[in-house]
Design a protein around this motif. Structure first.
Motif, short mmCIF file in Angstrom:
data_model
loop_
_atom_site.label_atom_id
_atom_site.label_comp_id
_atom_site.label_asym_id
_atom_site.label_seq_id
_atom_site.Cartn_x
_atom_site.Cartn_y
_atom_site.Cartn_z
N MET A 29 0.82 -1.19 0.00
CA MET A 29 0.00 0.00 0.00
C MET A 29 0.87 1.26 0.00
O MET A 29 0.56 2.24 -0.67
N ARG A 30 1.94 1.21 0.76
CA ARG A 30 2.82 2.36 0.84
C ARG A 30 3.48 2.65 -0.50
O ARG A 30 3.67 3.81 -0.88
N THR A 31 3.78 1.60 -1.25
CA THR A 31 4.39 1.78 -2.56
C THR A 31 3.41 2.45 -3.52
O THR A 31 3.80 3.34 -4.29
N ALA A 32 2.16 2.05 -3.47
CA ALA A 32 1.14 2.66 -4.34
C ALA A 32 0.97 4.15 -4.00
O ALA A 32 0.85 4.99 -4.91
N ILE A 33 0.99 4.48 -2.73
CA ILE A 33 0.88 5.89 -2.32
C ILE A 33 2.10 6.67 -2.80
O ILE A 33 1.98 7.80 -3.29
N TYR A 34 3.28 6.07 -2.70
CA TYR A 34 4.52 6.72 -3.14
C TYR A 34 4.45 7.05 -4.63
O TYR A 34 4.74 8.17 -5.04
N TYR A 35 4.08 6.06 -5.45
CA TYR A 35 4.03 6.29 -6.89
C TYR A 35 2.92 7.27 -7.27
O TYR A 35 3.09 8.08 -8.18
N THR A 36 1.81 7.22 -6.57
CA THR A 36 0.72 8.17 -6.83
C THR A 36 1.16 9.59 -6.50
O THR A 36 0.90 10.53 -7.28
N LEU A 37 1.83 9.76 -5.38
CA LEU A 37 2.32 11.10 -5.02
C LEU A 37 3.38 11.59 -6.00
O LEU A 37 3.41 12.78 -6.33
N MET A 38 4.23 10.70 -6.48
CA MET A 38 5.23 11.10 -7.47
C MET A 38 4.56 11.55 -8.77
O MET A 38 4.97 12.53 -9.39
N LEU A 39 3.52 10.84 -9.20
CA LEU A 39 2.79 11.23 -10.40
C LEU A 39 2.08 12.56 -10.21
O LEU A 39 2.07 13.41 -11.12
N LEU A 40 1.48 12.78 -9.04
CA LEU A 40 0.82 14.06 -8.77
C LEU A 40 1.83 15.20 -8.72
O LEU A 40 1.56 16.30 -9.22
N LEU A 41 2.99 14.95 -8.14
CA LEU A 41 4.04 15.97 -8.12
C LEU A 41 4.51 16.30 -9.53
O LEU A 41 4.71 17.47 -9.87
N GLY A 42 4.66 15.29 -10.37
CA GLY A 42 5.05 15.52 -11.75
C GLY A 42 4.00 16.32 -12.51
O GLY A 42 4.33 17.21 -13.30
N PHE A 43 2.74 16.01 -12.28
CA PHE A 43 1.66 16.76 -12.93
C PHE A 43 1.65 18.22 -12.48
O PHE A 43 1.50 19.13 -13.29
N ALA A 44 1.84 18.44 -11.18
CA ALA A 44 1.87 19.81 -10.66
C ALA A 44 3.07 20.57 -11.23
O ALA A 44 2.97 21.76 -11.58
N TRP A 45 4.22 19.92 -11.35
CA TRP A 45 5.43 20.53 -11.92
C TRP A 45 5.20 20.92 -13.38
O TRP A 45 5.58 21.98 -13.83
N TYR A 46 4.52 20.02 -14.12
CA TYR A 46 4.21 20.28 -15.52
C TYR A 46 3.26 21.47 -15.64
O TYR A 46 3.46 22.35 -16.47
#
Length: 118
Positions: free
Chosen positions: A1-18
């Motif tokens: 579960m922690r891994t899924a949260i990590y990857y989701t947060l990384m994707l959200l951070l990338g979207f916000a950066w974009y």
């Protein structure tokens, strides 16, 4: 579960950066106060960001060729993950390296695009 949260947060951070970079690119050469639109980094920051991005790209390509990647972080004390023995940790570190290269490369792209507007 922690891994899924990590990857989701990384994707959200990338979207916000974009989206942040796109908002800067949509602005005109000057803002409403008549000041020049600033890029994500300044001249020295551009050199440092480019250097770090090139180093991380080199580490990413080297890890792909050799099949082993050093652990990224302060808790692992230079542990090396190999593709054969630690596939999950290997791909997690490769994902982080690729994500950092893409993020820093995008910052350099946005900054240069703002600086060299016609």
């Amino acid at each position: 579960m922690r891994t899924a949260i990590y990857y989701t947060l990384m994707l959200l951070l990338g979207f916000a950066w974009y989206k942040f970079g796109q908002n800067l690119l949509r602005k005109g050469p000057r803002d409403q106060n008549g000041e020049l639109t600033e890029g994500l980094v300044g001249p020295v920051g551009l050199l440092v960001t480019t250097g770090v991005a090139c180093y991380l790209l080199f580490a990413f390509l080297r890890a792909l060729i050799q099949g082993e990647v050093p652990c990224v972080g302060k808790a692992c004390k230079m542990q090396v993950y190999t593709l054969a023995a630690n596939a999950g940790e290997y791909w997690a570190n490769m994902f982080f390296l690729a994500w950092m290269v893409l993020g820093l490369g995008y910052a350099v792209y946005v900054t240069l695009k703002i600086w060299f507007r016609a």
